[in-house]
Write a protein that holds these residues in place. Structure first.
Motif, short mmCIF file in Angstrom:
data_model
loop_
_atom_site.label_atom_id
_atom_site.label_comp_id
_atom_site.label_asym_id
_atom_site.label_seq_id
_atom_site.Cartn_x
_atom_site.Cartn_y
_atom_site.Cartn_z
N ALA A 9 74.97 62.47 43.93
CA ALA A 9 75.32 61.38 44.80
C ALA A 9 74.15 60.72 45.47
O ALA A 9 73.86 59.74 45.81
N VAL A 10 73.35 61.86 45.68
CA VAL A 10 71.81 61.27 46.12
C VAL A 10 71.28 60.19 45.35
O VAL A 10 70.74 59.07 45.82
N SER A 26 61.44 60.80 40.17
CA SER A 26 61.45 61.28 41.54
C SER A 26 62.24 62.52 41.83
O SER A 26 61.94 63.61 42.40
N PHE A 27 63.06 62.63 40.99
CA PHE A 27 64.05 63.81 40.78
C PHE A 27 63.19 64.88 40.19
O PHE A 27 63.29 65.91 40.63
N VAL A 28 62.67 64.78 39.10
CA VAL A 28 61.75 65.92 38.31
C VAL A 28 60.84 66.14 39.50
O VAL A 28 60.57 67.53 39.58
N VAL A 29 59.92 65.39 40.02
CA VAL A 29 58.99 65.75 40.68
C VAL A 29 59.49 66.44 42.00
O VAL A 29 58.96 67.53 42.57
N THR A 30 60.71 66.04 42.50
CA THR A 30 61.14 66.91 43.50
C THR A 30 61.47 68.27 43.52
O THR A 30 61.30 69.11 44.13
N GLY A 31 62.10 68.48 42.32
CA GLY A 31 62.29 69.83 41.73
C GLY A 31 61.04 70.63 41.48
O GLY A 31 61.12 71.71 41.75
N VAL A 32 59.99 69.83 41.04
CA VAL A 32 58.89 70.89 40.71
C VAL A 32 58.04 71.06 42.26
O VAL A 32 57.87 72.25 42.60
N ILE A 33 58.27 69.97 43.28
CA ILE A 33 57.80 70.37 44.67
C ILE A 33 58.74 71.49 45.30
O ILE A 33 58.19 72.38 45.63
N LEU A 34 59.89 71.34 45.30
CA LEU A 34 60.75 72.33 46.07
C LEU A 34 60.72 73.75 45.30
O LEU A 34 60.66 74.73 45.87
N SER A 35 60.52 73.66 43.93
CA SER A 35 60.38 75.13 43.18
C SER A 35 59.03 75.61 43.65
O SER A 35 58.76 77.00 43.72
N ALA A 36 57.75 74.70 43.81
CA ALA A 36 56.43 75.37 44.22
C ALA A 36 56.64 75.80 45.78
O ALA A 36 55.84 77.03 46.08
N LEU A 37 57.37 75.45 46.36
CA LEU A 37 57.61 75.78 47.90
C LEU A 37 58.55 76.93 48.09
O LEU A 37 58.64 77.71 48.92
N ASP A 94 69.80 80.10 42.22
CA ASP A 94 70.74 81.33 42.26
C ASP A 94 72.13 81.05 43.08
O ASP A 94 73.17 81.78 42.59
N PHE A 95 72.23 80.17 43.78
CA PHE A 95 73.68 80.11 44.52
C PHE A 95 74.47 79.15 43.52
O PHE A 95 75.60 79.40 43.62
N ALA A 96 73.93 78.01 43.26
CA ALA A 96 74.64 77.24 42.35
C ALA A 96 74.87 77.15 40.82
O ALA A 96 75.75 76.35 40.42
N GLY A 97 73.96 77.73 40.34
CA GLY A 97 73.70 77.95 38.80
C GLY A 97 73.56 76.56 38.05
O GLY A 97 72.61 76.01 38.44
N ALA A 98 74.45 76.41 37.25
CA ALA A 98 74.36 75.05 36.42
C ALA A 98 74.29 74.08 37.25
O ALA A 98 73.64 72.89 36.85
N GLY A 99 74.90 73.93 38.59
CA GLY A 99 74.91 72.80 39.38
C GLY A 99 73.48 72.63 40.07
O GLY A 99 73.16 71.41 40.38
N ALA A 100 72.66 73.34 40.04
CA ALA A 100 71.26 73.20 40.21
C ALA A 100 70.39 73.02 39.02
O ALA A 100 69.26 72.32 39.16
N THR A 101 70.64 73.62 37.83
CA THR A 101 69.79 73.47 36.70
C THR A 101 70.12 72.54 35.82
O THR A 101 69.14 72.08 35.20
N VAL A 102 71.04 71.83 35.67
CA VAL A 102 71.44 70.67 34.82
C VAL A 102 70.93 69.38 35.47
O VAL A 102 70.32 68.71 34.42
N PRO A 103 70.88 69.05 36.55
CA PRO A 103 70.29 67.72 36.88
C PRO A 103 69.01 67.77 36.82
O PRO A 103 68.23 68.82 36.60
N LEU A 104 68.34 66.56 36.74
CA LEU A 104 66.81 66.57 36.60
C LEU A 104 66.15 67.26 37.55
O LEU A 104 64.94 67.81 37.23
N THR A 105 66.34 67.53 38.69
CA THR A 105 65.63 68.69 39.74
C THR A 105 65.46 69.95 38.96
O THR A 105 64.33 70.55 39.25
#
Length: 120
Positions: free
Chosen positions: A17-18, A36-47, A55-66
């Motif tokens: 939706a975002v 920007s989704f890929v970069v956001t995933g890298v930044i959020l992971s680095a932080l 851990d909470f959402a499983g595939a809901g968080a690993t399948v999108p580009l983030t």
């Protein structure tokens, strides 16, 4: 199991939706949004903020580009721990190589199975 599916659907849906809001209400091109989704995933992971979401959402968080960005960052983190500075260059690609290979193989298979059409 139903709760895990619901969590994945909700988190994945929010991420998508975002992306849709960015497409509809900004002048950003789809390529810039995807990047920007890929970069956001890298930044959020680095932080350290993306791992709890995975851990909470499983595939809901690993399948999108983030999630792809998170995979790259985790690969670099692991490779640096094991190989030192060389891991900065090799870790992300090593971690993502299976998914990249599957995408390339699926694209090749689709190009061989389906007829090409001219764009209108």
């Amino acid at each position: 199991m139903i709760l895990a599916i619901l969590k994945a659907f909700l988190i994945g849906g929010v991420i998508c939706a975002v992306g849709q809001v960015l497409i509809d209400y900004t002048k950003l091109t789809p390529a810039r949004i995807l990047t920007s989704f890929v970069v956001t995933g890298v930044i959020l992971s680095a932080l350290g903020l993306y791992k709890p979401l995975v851990d909470f959402a499983g595939a809901g968080a690993t399948v999108p580009l983030t999630g792809f960005g998170h995979l790259l960052a985790e690969g670099v983190r692991k490779a640096v721990r094991e190989n030192g500075s060389f891991g900065i260059l090799s870790g992300g690609m090593t971690a993502a190589s299976g998914g990249i290979t599957a995408a390339l193989a699926a694209g090749l298979a689709a190009s061989l199975l389906f007829k090409r059409r001219a764009k209108a």
